[in-house]
Design an enzyme around this catalytic site. Structure first.
Site, PDB file in Angstrom:
ATOM      1  N   ASN A 124      29.709  52.437  79.396  1.00 52.92           N
ATOM      2  CA  ASN A 124      30.272  51.089  79.508  1.00 52.92           C
ATOM      3  C   ASN A 124      30.274  50.713  80.990  1.00 52.92           C
ATOM      4  O   ASN A 124      30.593  51.534  81.839  1.00 52.92           O
ATOM      5  CB  ASN A 124      31.704  51.053  78.979  1.00 52.92           C
ATOM      6  CG  ASN A 124      31.826  51.662  77.593  1.00 52.92           C
ATOM      7  OD1 ASN A 124      31.364  52.776  77.388  1.00 52.92           O
ATOM      8  ND2 ASN A 124      32.440  50.969  76.683  1.00 52.92           N
ATOM      9  N   HIS A 149      28.831  43.783  77.218  1.00 46.87           N
ATOM     10  CA  HIS A 149      28.436  44.529  78.414  1.00 46.87           C
ATOM     11  C   HIS A 149      27.297  43.827  79.150  1.00 46.87           C
ATOM     12  O   HIS A 149      26.370  44.468  79.639  1.00 46.87           O
ATOM     13  CB  HIS A 149      28.003  45.954  78.019  1.00 46.87           C
ATOM     14  CG  HIS A 149      29.114  46.783  77.466  1.00 46.87           C
ATOM     15  ND1 HIS A 149      28.912  47.945  76.760  1.00 46.87           N
ATOM     16  CD2 HIS A 149      30.452  46.613  77.514  1.00 46.87           C
ATOM     17  CE1 HIS A 149      30.085  48.456  76.407  1.00 46.87           C
ATOM     18  NE2 HIS A 149      31.034  47.660  76.840  1.00 46.87           N
ATOM     19  N   TYR A 184      25.967  52.749  70.173  1.00 45.28           N
ATOM     20  CA  TYR A 184      25.308  51.786  71.050  1.00 45.28           C
ATOM     21  C   TYR A 184      23.981  52.368  71.493  1.00 45.28           C
ATOM     22  O   TYR A 184      23.890  53.577  71.710  1.00 45.28           O
ATOM     23  CB  TYR A 184      26.083  51.593  72.348  1.00 45.28           C
ATOM     24  CG  TYR A 184      27.482  51.079  72.283  1.00 45.28           C
ATOM     25  CD1 TYR A 184      28.526  51.882  71.890  1.00 45.28           C
ATOM     26  CD2 TYR A 184      27.751  49.785  72.701  1.00 45.28           C
ATOM     27  CE1 TYR A 184      29.832  51.411  71.887  1.00 45.28           C
ATOM     28  CE2 TYR A 184      29.053  49.303  72.702  1.00 45.28           C
ATOM     29  CZ  TYR A 184      30.088  50.118  72.291  1.00 45.28           C
ATOM     30  OH  TYR A 184      31.371  49.656  72.300  1.00 45.28           O
TER      31      TYR A 184
HETATM   32  C1  LIG Z   1      36.290  42.484  75.154  1.00 45.74           C
HETATM   33  C2  LIG Z   1      35.634  43.286  76.223  1.00 45.74           C
HETATM   34  C3  LIG Z   1      35.730  44.671  76.201  1.00 45.74           C
HETATM   35  C4  LIG Z   1      35.096  45.415  77.193  1.00 45.74           C
HETATM   36  N1  LIG Z   1      35.284  46.769  77.211  1.00 45.74           N
HETATM   37  C5  LIG Z   1      34.795  47.481  78.257  1.00 45.74           C
HETATM   38  C6  LIG Z   1      35.124  48.837  78.434  1.00 45.74           C
HETATM   39  O1  LIG Z   1      35.906  49.416  77.681  1.00 45.74           O
HETATM   40  N2  LIG Z   1      34.574  49.494  79.496  1.00 45.74           N
HETATM   41  C7  LIG Z   1      33.721  48.881  80.373  1.00 45.74           C
HETATM   42  O2  LIG Z   1      33.230  49.532  81.304  1.00 45.74           O
HETATM   43  N3  LIG Z   1      33.429  47.580  80.243  1.00 45.74           N
HETATM   44  C8  LIG Z   1      33.967  46.866  79.232  1.00 45.74           C
HETATM   45  N4  LIG Z   1      33.726  45.528  79.160  1.00 45.74           N
HETATM   46  C9  LIG Z   1      32.835  44.925  80.160  1.00 45.74           C
HETATM   47  C10 LIG Z   1      33.501  44.744  81.533  1.00 45.74           C
HETATM   48  O3  LIG Z   1      34.819  44.283  81.406  1.00 45.74           O
HETATM   49  C11 LIG Z   1      32.647  43.793  82.352  1.00 45.74           C
HETATM   50  O4  LIG Z   1      31.391  44.397  82.544  1.00 45.74           O
HETATM   51  C12 LIG Z   1      33.244  43.467  83.709  1.00 45.74           C
HETATM   52  O5  LIG Z   1      34.524  42.919  83.589  1.00 45.74           O
HETATM   53  C13 LIG Z   1      32.347  42.485  84.440  1.00 45.74           C
HETATM   54  O6  LIG Z   1      32.928  42.200  85.678  1.00 45.74           O
HETATM   55  P1  LIG Z   1      32.460  40.948  86.562  1.00 45.74           P
HETATM   56  O7  LIG Z   1      33.143  41.053  87.867  1.00 45.74           O
HETATM   57  O8  LIG Z   1      30.993  40.875  86.524  1.00 45.74           O
HETATM   58  O9  LIG Z   1      32.954  39.658  85.769  1.00 45.74           O
HETATM   59  P2  LIG Z   1      34.224  39.312  84.929  1.00 45.74           P
HETATM   60  O10 LIG Z   1      35.034  40.511  84.639  1.00 45.74           O
HETATM   61  O11 LIG Z   1      33.748  38.483  83.794  1.00 45.74           O
HETATM   62  O12 LIG Z   1      35.083  38.399  85.910  1.00 45.74           O
HETATM   63  C14 LIG Z   1      34.656  37.134  86.305  1.00 45.74           C
HETATM   64  C15 LIG Z   1      35.876  36.358  86.779  1.00 45.74           C
HETATM   65  O13 LIG Z   1      35.433  35.152  87.373  1.00 45.74           O
HETATM   66  C16 LIG Z   1      36.211  34.069  86.893  1.00 45.74           C
HETATM   67  N5  LIG Z   1      35.351  32.892  86.949  1.00 45.74           N
HETATM   68  C17 LIG Z   1      34.203  32.684  86.262  1.00 45.74           C
HETATM   69  N6  LIG Z   1      33.680  31.490  86.594  1.00 45.74           N
HETATM   70  C18 LIG Z   1      34.495  30.946  87.512  1.00 45.74           C
HETATM   71  C19 LIG Z   1      34.483  29.711  88.209  1.00 45.74           C
HETATM   72  N7  LIG Z   1      33.508  28.821  88.016  1.00 45.74           N
HETATM   73  N8  LIG Z   1      35.488  29.443  89.075  1.00 45.74           N
HETATM   74  C20 LIG Z   1      36.490  30.349  89.281  1.00 45.74           C
HETATM   75  N9  LIG Z   1      36.563  31.530  88.609  1.00 45.74           N
HETATM   76  C21 LIG Z   1      35.562  31.829  87.750  1.00 45.74           C
HETATM   77  C22 LIG Z   1      36.599  34.474  85.492  1.00 45.74           C
HETATM   78  O14 LIG Z   1      37.744  33.795  85.050  1.00 45.74           O
HETATM   79  C23 LIG Z   1      36.818  35.972  85.654  1.00 45.74           C
HETATM   80  O15 LIG Z   1      38.141  36.263  86.033  1.00 45.74           O
HETATM   81  C24 LIG Z   1      34.335  44.767  78.191  1.00 45.74           C
HETATM   82  C25 LIG Z   1      34.250  43.384  78.222  1.00 45.74           C
HETATM   83  C26 LIG Z   1      34.908  42.642  77.256  1.00 45.74           C
HETATM   84  C27 LIG Z   1      34.826  41.140  77.311  1.00 45.74           C
END
Ligand SMILES: Cc1cc2nc3c(=O)[nH]c(=O)nc-3n(C[C@H](O)[C@H](O)[C@H](O)COP(=O)(O)OP(=O)(O)OC[C@H]3O[C@@H](n4cnc5c(N)ncnc54)[C@H](O)[C@@H]3O)c2cc1C
Length: 789
Positions: free
Chosen positions: A766, A728, A648
């Site tokens: 990550n 990410h 990456y």
């Molecule tokens: C496949 C994958 C692998 C990854 N691997 C890694 C890793 O190994 N290490 C790492 O550090 N990061 C990893 N990441 C990235 C990491 O998971 C994300 O950066 C992190 O989860 C982001 O958190 P967040 O709180 O911003 O949003 P999210 O985790 O996306 O959570 C947002 C939440 O809000 C909810 N939501 C959204 N819109 C609405 C709405 N309108 N009404 C009600 N609920 C809603 C969603 O359902 C979700 O539960 C990975 C991501 C993915 C997809």
């Protein structure tokens, strides 16, 4: 195995559905239904009612499904819990239609009360099965009723997986593989008495009297209308139960605030009520989301209810958000991750963020040996790549003991697994929040927009009529809303709330449902929501080495794991399956090649697997991309010894993309962020060339992708940009651009964002570690802000 149909609690709140029911005539029986054919699974669902004036409690419905459909179902009331559910499957030539009921998100069971009569056009042929049924005593049930004289949002569910025993009408079944809703004007779906009675008796055709298009009526609907729920105000409404939202909600409730956490998806780990697990783990309270070794199967399982099905990149829509579906690689942030040079405010820099990193580590320590016996398993890759990196002057360290050492270092992959299971914020912060009486979480609750009076947010609009009138949830005086919907979810809520660049708000304004609900144009708030977006560009190199155990490419772990490994894991959560696929991570700093920006090539993701994932369509694409398929056929190799190094481009990326919505209001990248700036590609290319520079010194190590017919430069230049997605995403509501240093959305009084979208630049590793410490910091700032509840 217990199952649950994941149906949202949903009634009509103004629509916003991708589809609306229309009138159609089934040629087999001449019945005029109101319904839809969903465009993905091509299942048709329809309803027709007797005249409103009849005061009847019955309807005729149909479900027509392609023969490959495992089972299909509907909830006319749009909810799973405490609602009538109708489902159907084919058992050979027999249509098996049944009604079910669930009092929680558990296996729906047969339900006494409704009288179901299969009508004569019910059939199975070579392509479809069709269930046409009369449902009597079907508009009132335990604890609920169906308003047949209103615009409603019926739900459908679909499963590609057959029920457990197709010959048994009372069989159990696994939870759906997809579900959806549509808008339907039930008040228009009433036939004349003559037609309805004819159809209900098994007759066909129409008397010519079309369906009554009663859009206004004086008929009392008291008996069947949904109960009106009194508004319950909250101090804080947090939207989204990902890591940002969970940490925010936990800290706010810890401070004594009345907190409502709203999550659009359903449960994930066993602890949260999730029940989707492999057969081999039955009876052990373990789901797919609990068992680290099942991580790769998230991308290969045909049942994929965990992804947000309306976002065009991978995003987790369930409790825990991304942290319930990610690889759980967990890096303690570096000092540079929160410096002014990387776009953070000075109030977050120069050591001011350190206490929040410490708070996160106290709640959620990292481990680089997640197996409960403290042993490491399947470490051959570590040995081979360690030798490679030693030859390039790298040092072997415990990475999270030295967060600022990120040049020429490698070490064991570190995770936030706990006791051999997925841990993260769900197993920690959410648990403490849920123990408090001033905290409430509602799942399957979708927030479309905030409701505001100019700059003051009054509440949120949801699809959950059980928590507020028409789904509206108000704030207490001085209350606050925190958006934590993720880098794609939060921008959409802002756009639908009249906040963002005018081109996005113009799209919303044209939407027949949400356009009229936008604040007046004079109240639109012009902010660069969706700009400044980053994601790590990543490129896979695939190798073989005779010492490697490729672990069957993780292909068997769901259905048929190695027996000893499964038994060991079930016994005490130890062994190979206590860890996700990565085994080693390394970093190296590069000065700019075409500019002076220092970038890091982080090989975060070293694993035994070669899969490519189309970021745009959430599909697994095997090797279908330029330059790859032929490479695999030109070199002979031993598939049981393959391993992948994903390189990456880490922090220091100068490329930026843009996130927006399309006319259907689906969030997606408008400008892809990989190699957008010409300064990034040469650095990643250099990094890849360096990785293999001393490969000849490792006896038996062979690179098969790219193969010996292609230079690395050619490989990189031909690499399909759309497969460079690392999941990410950050930056779409960047701090100091969309939110201020207290993460308050600029131009509003009481709207905040806490999720990855506020991060102005990708961190060193990550991102979810840096995001969680950012969430700790952000919620502390909010609590310290004057004028709150
Ligand atoms: C496949 C994958 C692998 C990854 N691997 C890694 C890793 O190994 N290490 C790492 O550090 N990061 C990893 N990441 C990235 C990491 O998971 C994300 O950066 C992190 O989860 C982001 O958190 P967040 O709180 O911003 O949003 P999210 O985790 O996306 O959570 C947002 C939440 O809000 C909810 N939501 C959204 N819109 C609405 C709405 N309108 N009404 C009600 N609920 C809603 C969603 O359902 C979700 O539960 C990975 C991501 C993915 C997809």
């Amino acid at each position: 195995m217990l199952s649950c149909i994941v149906l949202s609690i949903l009634s009509f709140i103004g629509g916003g559905f991708a589809q609306a029911a229309t009138e159609y005539v089934d040629p087999d029986n001449g019945i005029t239904f109101w319904g839809i054919t969903d465009p993905v699974h091509l299942v048709t669902h329809g309803y027709v009612f007797p005249p409103i004036s009849a005061g009847s409690t019955e309807f005729i419905g149909e479900i027509v499904a392609p023969i490959s459909t495992g089972w299909a179902g509907v909830s006319p009331g749009g909810e799973m819990v405490d609602n009538l559910l109708l489902m159907v499957w084919a058992n050979g030539d027999t249509v098996m239609g049944t009604n079910r009921f669930a009092t929680d998100y558990i296996q729906p069971v047969p339900y006494a009360g409704p009288i179901i009569t299969n009508l004569p056009s019910t059939k199975v042929n070579s392509t479809h099965y069709k269930w046409v049924y009369r449902c009597q005593n079907c508009t009132v049930w335990d604890g609920g009723s169906l308003n047949t004289n209103a615009f409603v949002a019926p739900a459908w569910v679909f499963s590609s997986i057959a029920v457990d025993d197709p010959s048994d009408i009372n069989t159990d079944f696994q939870e759906h593989t997809d579900f959806g809703f549509y808008g339907s004007n039930f008040s228009a779906a009433h036939a004349s008495a003559e037609d309805y009675n004819n159809w209900a008796a098994g007759g066909t055709g129409s008397s010519g009297g079309s369906t009554t298009t009663t859009t206004t009526t004086t008929t009392s609907t008291t008996a069947t209308s949904s109960p009106t729920v009194a508004p319950t105000p909250y101090d804080y409404i947090v939207v989204g139960a990902g890591p940002g939202g969970i940490i925010a909600a936990d800290r706010l409730s810890e401070a004594g605030k009345n907190v409502l956490l709203l999550e659009r998806g359903g449960p994930s780990t066993w602890e949260t009520g999730g029940r989707y697990g492999p057969t081999w783990a039955q009876g052990y309270d373990l789901t797919k989301f609990d068992i680290p070794g099942l991580f790769e199967t998230l991308f290969t399982d045909s049942n994929e209810f965990w992804w947000c099905n309306d976002i065009t990149v991978f995003a987790g829509c369930l409790v825990g958000g991304g942290t319930s579906v990610n690889g759980a690689l967990y890096w303690i942030p570096t000092s540079d991750d929160f410096s002014t040079a990387t776009g953070w405010p000075s109030s977050w820099s120069n050591g001011k963020h350190d206490p929040y990193v410490a708070m996160m580590q106290e709640r959620l320590p990292s481990t680089d040996h997640p197996s409960t016996d403290g042993e490491r398993y399947l470490e051959q890759v570590y040995s081979v790549v360690g030798q490679l990196l030693n030859g390039q002057g790298y040092n072997n360290i415990t990475i999270n003991d030295n967060p600022n050492f990120k040049d020429h270092v490698y070490g064991y992959s570190a995770y936030d697994f706990i006791n051999g299971k997925r841990g993260g914020p769900v197993a920690t912060y959410l648990q403490t929040a849920q123990a408090r009486s001033n905290f409430r979480m509602e799942i399957y609750t979708y927030v479309s927009n905030v409701v505001r009076n100019s700059s003051t947010i009054l509440g949120v609009q949801t699809n959950n009529t059980a928590i507020g009138p028409n789904g509206y949830v108000p704030l207490n005086p001085n209350g606050r809303v925190i958006l934590s919907g993720g880098s794609y979810g939060s921008p959409r809520i802002l756009f639908l709330s009249g906040i963002g660049p005018s081109d996005m708000l113009e799209i919303v304004s044209k939407d027949p449902t949400y356009g009229p609900q936008l604040p007046p144009q004079s109240d639109w708030i012009d902010l660069p929501v969706g700009y400044n977006v980053s994601d790590n560009p990543s490129i896979n190199l695939v190798f073989t080495h005779p010492s490697i155990d490729a672990y069957d490419n993780w292909a068997t772990v769901w259905a048929d794991p190695r027996p000893a490994d499964a038994a060991q894991y079930l016994e005490n959560q130890s062994g190979v399956l206590a860890q996700a696929s990565p085994r080693l991570n390394f970093w190296r700093a590069y000065g700019g090649i075409t500019d002076n920006v220092v970038r890091y090539v982080g090989d975060f993701y070293l694993r035994f697997l070669y899969i490519e994932i189309s970021s745009l369509f959430k599909q697994l694409q095997g090797t279908a991309r330029p330059g790859a398929a032929s490479i695999n056929t030109t070199m002979s190799y031993n598939a049981s010894t393959i391993f992948t190094i994903t390189a990456y481009l880490s922090t220091g990326i100068t490329s930026r993309g843009r996130i927006g919505i399309d006319a259907s209001l689906r969030p997606q990248p408008l400008v892809e962020p990989w190699f957008e700036d010409p300064g990034d590609e040469p650095v990643l290319l250099q990094g890849l060339e360096d990785i293999i520079s001393n490969m000849a010194s490792i006896p038996g190590m062979t690179m098969i992708t790219p193969d010996d017919t292609m230079t690395m430069e050619e490989y990189v230049s031909l690499y399909d940009r759309s497969t460079m997605d690392s999941n990410h995403w950050v930056g779409s509501n960047s701090i100091l651009q969309v939110v201020d240093e207290n993460v308050k959305v600029m131009g509003t009084d009481n709207l905040f964002v806490i999720d990855a979208s506020i991060m102005p630049r990708l961190p060193m590793g990550n991102p979810h570690g840096a995001l969680m410490s950012a969430a700790e910091h952000a919620v502390a700032n909010i609590l310290a802000l004057e004028g709150g509840p």
